[in-house]
Scaffold this active site. Sequence first.
Site, PDB file in Angstrom:
ATOM      1  CE  LYS A 178      -4.108  -2.091   1.782  1.00 38.59           C
ATOM      2  NZ  LYS A 178      -5.188  -2.201   2.713  1.00 38.59           N
ATOM      3  CG  ASP A 226      -7.889   0.257   3.211  1.00 38.30           C
ATOM      4  OD1 ASP A 226      -8.735  -0.536   2.759  1.00 38.30           O
ATOM      5  OD2 ASP A 226      -6.662   0.052   3.137  1.00 38.30           O
TER       6      ASP A 226
HETATM    7  P1  NAP Z   1       1.452  -3.429   5.663  1.00 36.78           P
HETATM    8  O1  NAP Z   1       1.348  -2.097   5.021  1.00 36.78           O
HETATM    9  O2  NAP Z   1       2.370  -4.421   5.088  1.00 36.78           O
HETATM   10  O3  NAP Z   1       1.810  -3.177   7.211  1.00 36.78           O
HETATM   11  C1  NAP Z   1       1.932  -4.259   8.086  1.00 36.78           C
HETATM   12  C2  NAP Z   1       2.166  -3.783   9.509  1.00 36.78           C
HETATM   13  O4  NAP Z   1       2.153  -4.925  10.354  1.00 36.78           O
HETATM   14  C3  NAP Z   1       3.507  -3.108   9.716  1.00 36.78           C
HETATM   15  O5  NAP Z   1       3.368  -2.165  10.741  1.00 36.78           O
HETATM   16  C4  NAP Z   1       4.400  -4.257  10.171  1.00 36.78           C
HETATM   17  O6  NAP Z   1       5.444  -3.848  11.057  1.00 36.78           O
HETATM   18  C5  NAP Z   1       3.430  -5.090  10.984  1.00 36.78           C
HETATM   19  N1  NAP Z   1       3.795  -6.507  10.944  1.00 36.78           N
HETATM   20  C6  NAP Z   1       3.919  -7.291   9.853  1.00 36.78           C
HETATM   21  N2  NAP Z   1       4.264  -8.543  10.210  1.00 36.78           N
HETATM   22  C7  NAP Z   1       4.369  -8.532  11.570  1.00 36.78           C
HETATM   23  C8  NAP Z   1       4.711  -9.519  12.529  1.00 36.78           C
HETATM   24  N3  NAP Z   1       5.009 -10.784  12.166  1.00 36.78           N
HETATM   25  N4  NAP Z   1       4.713  -9.176  13.841  1.00 36.78           N
HETATM   26  C9  NAP Z   1       4.403  -7.904  14.216  1.00 36.78           C
HETATM   27  N5  NAP Z   1       4.080  -6.925  13.346  1.00 36.78           N
HETATM   28  C10 NAP Z   1       4.062  -7.241  12.037  1.00 36.78           C
HETATM   29  O7  NAP Z   1       0.033  -4.156   5.710  1.00 36.78           O
HETATM   30  P2  NAP Z   1      -1.430  -3.474   5.696  1.00 36.78           P
HETATM   31  O8  NAP Z   1      -1.846  -3.280   4.301  1.00 36.78           O
HETATM   32  O9  NAP Z   1      -1.424  -2.332   6.645  1.00 36.78           O
HETATM   33  O10 NAP Z   1      -2.339  -4.682   6.279  1.00 36.78           O
HETATM   34  C11 NAP Z   1      -2.280  -5.055   7.640  1.00 36.78           C
HETATM   35  C12 NAP Z   1      -3.472  -5.971   7.953  1.00 36.78           C
HETATM   36  O11 NAP Z   1      -4.683  -5.234   7.857  1.00 36.78           O
HETATM   37  C13 NAP Z   1      -3.630  -7.147   6.988  1.00 36.78           C
HETATM   38  O12 NAP Z   1      -4.090  -8.256   7.706  1.00 36.78           O
HETATM   39  C14 NAP Z   1      -4.701  -6.677   6.026  1.00 36.78           C
HETATM   40  O13 NAP Z   1      -5.427  -7.730   5.397  1.00 36.78           O
HETATM   41  C15 NAP Z   1      -5.597  -5.896   6.986  1.00 36.78           C
HETATM   42  N6  NAP Z   1      -6.414  -4.891   6.293  1.00 36.78           N
HETATM   43  C16 NAP Z   1      -7.745  -5.170   6.176  1.00 36.78           C
HETATM   44  C17 NAP Z   1      -8.561  -4.259   5.557  1.00 36.78           C
HETATM   45  C18 NAP Z   1     -10.044  -4.562   5.444  1.00 36.78           C
HETATM   46  O14 NAP Z   1     -10.708  -4.007   4.550  1.00 36.78           O
HETATM   47  N7  NAP Z   1     -10.601  -5.352   6.320  1.00 36.78           N
HETATM   48  C19 NAP Z   1      -8.054  -3.074   5.033  1.00 36.78           C
HETATM   49  C20 NAP Z   1      -6.680  -2.821   5.212  1.00 36.78           C
HETATM   50  C21 NAP Z   1      -5.866  -3.740   5.828  1.00 36.78           C
HETATM   51  P3  NAP Z   1       6.871  -3.301  10.536  1.00 36.78           P
HETATM   52  O15 NAP Z   1       6.714  -1.822  10.415  1.00 36.78           O
HETATM   53  O16 NAP Z   1       7.800  -3.724  11.587  1.00 36.78           O
HETATM   54  O17 NAP Z   1       7.137  -3.984   9.204  1.00 36.78           O
END
Ligand code: NAP
Length: 295
Positions: A72, A108
């Site tokens: 994203k 979002d």
């Molecule tokens: P992203 O941009 O890749 O960000 C991921 C975040 O999670 C970062 O802060 C990362 O920390 C942290 N993280 C990743 N792996 C981790 C681990 N093993 N332990 C602890 N922290 C971890 O992802 P995103 O797009 O924000 O998505 C995050 C989640 O939200 C996903 O599950 C996604 O499906 C969900 N989501 C859902 C919706 C919906 O419509 N329901 C919308 C948006 C997102 P670092 O900074 O250390 O890398």
Amino acid sequence: MNKDKRKLSLFGIIGYPLTHTMSPYLHNYVFEKMDLNCGYFPFEVKPEDLEKAIQGARSLNINGLNVTVPFKRKVIPYLDQISEEASQIGAVNTIKNQRGALKGYNTDVLGFSRTLKKINFNLEKSKAIVLGAGGGARAVIYSLIRKDIYKIAIYNRTLTHARKLAQKMGKKLGFSKFACHSLDKTDKLREDLAKAKLLVNATPVGMWPDPDKSPLPDGVQLNGHLIVFDLIYNPPTTKLLQGAKAKGATTINGLDMLIYQGVEALNIWLKKEINSNLFPDLRNYLIEVLANGSA
Ligand code: NAP
């Protein structure tokens, strides 16, 4: 209606991995119900291939894309333009191809705020904890600030990412009440959980295919007064939400957010209002797909 398949409009989602995504079910359901000559496909893209994938989407004239973990933020440099809101958030989850020019949007935000509105939760003067500092977390934080939240504590695996987020978004949105901590700051997290009204998980920890994981460090308990919102929708009840329910907290998963953000992406791509009468059946259909383990 007999549609000309040579004129099919193409849409899809890019992410890595993509095993969890329900977006193809959501969008293809709407296309079918509205009798639209459109198709939506999952495109799993390795992180090192992101730039090529975006160039490919442009060359193949793919009409629109959704963007999920972990792209994203990373996708922004490859786009020609981004909306004012996506620029303030610093994350894009929807791309529209306008005759070769790619414009990024963030739906979002609307997905998150509509879901909160549905439960009629007043955030004014309250404190929220956000786990994560990626694209989803940014949309959540933007939305919370717009709703006059008093204070936001960000807990993230990489502390510098949380600090950068707070610094940049704070400056753009004129909000200074951030506190940033590393996710393993257990004592501070316990203290914050006792005072906060809302806890949001915006990390992928607990998402399919790892449903036995929780983003909370071992030994940290939730309180019954909390509203716990996990952005994950697959599985529908994550380990975090199971723990929250056991303590009597109010729980919300990411399914409504998924629907609202997806429908808003369709509005952008098709310039067509999606009939809200479709929503209850769409929601039931997605719940059924999840229950059958098809996703
Ligand atoms: P992203 O941009 O890749 O960000 C991921 C975040 O999670 C970062 O802060 C990362 O920390 C942290 N993280 C990743 N792996 C981790 C681990 N093993 N332990 C602890 N922290 C971890 O992802 P995103 O797009 O924000 O998505 C995050 C989640 O939200 C996903 O599950 C996604 O499906 C969900 N989501 C859902 C919706 C919906 O419509 N329901 C919308 C948006 C997102 P670092 O900074 O250390 O890398």
